[in-house]
Design a protein around this motif. Structure first.
Motif, mmCIF file in Angstrom:
data_model
loop_
_atom_site.group_PDB
_atom_site.id
_atom_site.type_symbol
_atom_site.label_atom_id
_atom_site.label_comp_id
_atom_site.label_asym_id
_atom_site.label_seq_id
_atom_site.Cartn_x
_atom_site.Cartn_y
_atom_site.Cartn_z
ATOM 1 N N ARG B 13 0.911 -1.313 -0.013
ATOM 2 C CA ARG B 13 0.079 0.125 -0.102
ATOM 3 C C ARG B 13 0.993 1.224 0.002
ATOM 4 O O ARG B 13 0.418 2.300 -0.659
ATOM 5 C CB ARG B 13 -1.080 0.089 1.357
ATOM 6 N N PHE B 28 3.399 3.395 11.859
ATOM 7 C CA PHE B 28 3.320 4.502 11.433
ATOM 8 C C PHE B 28 4.690 5.185 11.368
ATOM 9 O O PHE B 28 5.233 6.037 10.433
ATOM 10 C CB PHE B 28 2.706 5.468 12.525
ATOM 11 N N ILE B 33 3.627 7.538 7.687
ATOM 12 C CA ILE B 33 2.618 7.738 7.095
ATOM 13 C C ILE B 33 1.734 8.720 7.974
ATOM 14 O O ILE B 33 1.894 9.013 9.152
ATOM 15 C CB ILE B 33 1.426 6.475 6.869
ATOM 16 N N ASP B 34 0.897 9.684 7.272
ATOM 17 C CA ASP B 34 0.071 10.415 8.173
ATOM 18 C C ASP B 34 -1.173 10.103 8.573
ATOM 19 O O ASP B 34 -1.670 8.887 8.428
ATOM 20 C CB ASP B 34 0.051 12.218 7.063
ATOM 21 N N SER B 35 -2.005 10.933 9.251
ATOM 22 C CA SER B 35 -3.261 10.473 9.781
ATOM 23 C C SER B 35 -4.223 10.018 8.705
ATOM 24 O O SER B 35 -5.041 9.159 8.928
ATOM 25 C CB SER B 35 -4.078 11.411 10.590
ATOM 26 N N PHE B 36 -4.257 10.390 7.569
ATOM 27 C CA PHE B 36 -5.285 10.256 6.458
ATOM 28 C C PHE B 36 -4.801 8.629 6.105
ATOM 29 O O PHE B 36 -5.574 7.840 5.883
ATOM 30 C CB PHE B 36 -5.322 11.134 5.340
ATOM 31 N N ALA B 38 -3.055 6.612 7.622
ATOM 32 C CA ALA B 38 -3.389 5.678 8.864
ATOM 33 C C ALA B 38 -4.713 5.152 8.931
ATOM 34 O O ALA B 38 -5.050 3.944 8.983
ATOM 35 C CB ALA B 38 -3.062 6.375 10.233
ATOM 36 N N ALA B 39 -5.809 5.975 8.713
ATOM 37 C CA ALA B 39 -7.242 5.349 8.452
ATOM 38 C C ALA B 39 -7.411 4.636 7.356
ATOM 39 O O ALA B 39 -8.100 3.781 7.277
ATOM 40 C CB ALA B 39 -8.055 6.690 8.141
ATOM 41 N N ASP B 40 -6.584 5.075 6.177
ATOM 42 C CA ASP B 40 -6.529 4.336 4.841
ATOM 43 C C ASP B 40 -6.137 2.993 5.234
ATOM 44 O O ASP B 40 -6.690 1.820 4.697
ATOM 45 C CB ASP B 40 -5.870 5.111 3.823
ATOM 46 N N MET B 42 -6.058 1.200 8.010
ATOM 47 C CA MET B 42 -7.241 0.420 8.753
ATOM 48 C C MET B 42 -8.335 -0.068 7.943
ATOM 49 O O MET B 42 -8.751 -0.998 8.302
ATOM 50 C CB MET B 42 -7.749 1.103 9.869
#
Lengths: 269, 75
Positions: B13, B28, B33-36, B38-40, B42
């Motif tokens: 990814r 992380f 990776i950034d917060s967006f 990190a959500a991706d 998950m």
């Protein structure tokens, strides 16, 4: 008739074959602050005189990060910090009145409105998505109402609109835990109509918009009014509750924690 | 096994070399990776492993191994 326009550097829109396409394009993730609000108002003012020649509106994001990460919390923190507390509260109330007006206008447009959701769709972003008649989610989409961690409730009309779409158990799950759910779950609970691969949302939305053009406009508008009434009393109550909760020091403390957080996942409940 | 699959998914990814990633690594930090993103990640994890992991169960989970254990517990 074909048109295209750009408002500020936060969004752009086109009009072709009776379909408006509104593209949110403000990095990092289309946060809703004063500029986005003003641009949305400008967009609605521009299209209102020409609605008779349109049948659909597609709302989407140009950004890979997502559809919209919600209210601009950093700007909100700065604004509340700079203003005297009474004046800050007054400005916040004015902002909330204006964003509610925008959401209500989008919600009741005499068009078939389609939201194309990718990536993050949190808080105010989910509230914006919920004004749409139909949601198409790309597999990357993720939905959440994380407001309770800030000591507030959603304030852009999200609770009544989510209640209108899905069962109360789902509303409570999202709201009271602040957790996020993926597109597959969102489709399973009835929030999302179509689930498509990443990058295919706009194509699916255009096909849907084309289908909407086949129907008699009077019947289409009447059907929409009948099946998607605006929950006015609850919207008013949510606004009151939001402003009451937002007037407490808890919000500023939570915003400070968020703004200063070095956690890669500051949105975790 | 799950940690290995998770590392392969994350590497694919985010364009990392899976041989450079270890189960005990901070996901992380290592992936940068950034917060967006990190959500991706998950979302990809939930879809790939066919699990649902509420965010509040992810508090404090930073390593590939810890997330792999959480995935296994949810299957």
């Amino acid at each position: 008739m074909t048109e295209d326009a750009r408002i500020g550097d936060v969004l752009g829109w086109t009009f072709q074959d009776g379909v408006y396409e509104l593209t949110l394009d403000q990095a990092p993730c289309n946060e809703i602050g004063a500029r986005m609000l003003e641009a949305l108002e400008g967009f609605l003012d521009s299209i209102t005189p020409n609605l008779d020649s349109a049948h659909a509106l597609i709302i989407r994001s140009a950004l890979r990060s997502g559809f919209c990460a919600g209210a601009d919390l950093r700007a909100l923190y700065r604004g509340l910090q700079e203003a005297e507390s009474a004046s800050g509260r007054r400005q916040l109330a004015q902002f909330i009145d204006r964003i509610h007006a925008v959401m209500d206008r989008l919600d009741t447009l005499p068009l078939v409105t389609v939201g194309v959701i990718n990536g993050i769709c949190f808080g105010g972003g989910l509230e914006l998505a919920l004004t749409c008649d139909i949601l198409i989610a790309e597999k990357s989409a993720r939905f959440a109402f994380p407001e309770l961690r800030l000591g507030i409730v959603p304030g852009f009309g999200g609770i009544p609109r989510l209640k209108r779409e899905v069962g109360n158990a789902v509303v409570r799950d999202l709201l009271l835990t602040g957790r996020s759910v993926n597109a597959r779950k969102a489709q399973a609970v009835g929030l999302v109509s179509q689930l498509v691969p990443v990058g295919e949302g706009l194509t699916a939305a255009r096909a849907l918009a084309k289908q909407a053009a086949k129907f008699d406009p009077t019947a289409r508008v009447a059907a929409k009014r009948f099946i998607k009434p605006l929950p006015r009393a609850e919207l008013h109550e949510e606004k009151r509750l939001f402003l009451e909760l937002a007037s407490r020091p808890t919000l500023m403390e939570a915003l400070k924690r968020f703004v200063e957080s070095e956690d890669v996942r500051p949105y975790l409940p | 096994m799950t940690a290995t699959k998770l590392i392969e998914l994350a590497a694919r990814r985010f364009g990392a070399d899976p041989r450079q990633l270890k189960p005990a690594d901070d996901m992380f930090e290592t992936l940068g990776i950034d917060s967006f993103q990190a959500a991706d990640l998950m979302t990809e994890v939930e879809l790939e492993f066919d699990v649902e992991i509420p965010d509040y169960e992810l508090q404090g989970i930073k390593t590939f191994q810890a997330l792999a254990d959480k995935i296994d517990a949810r299957r």
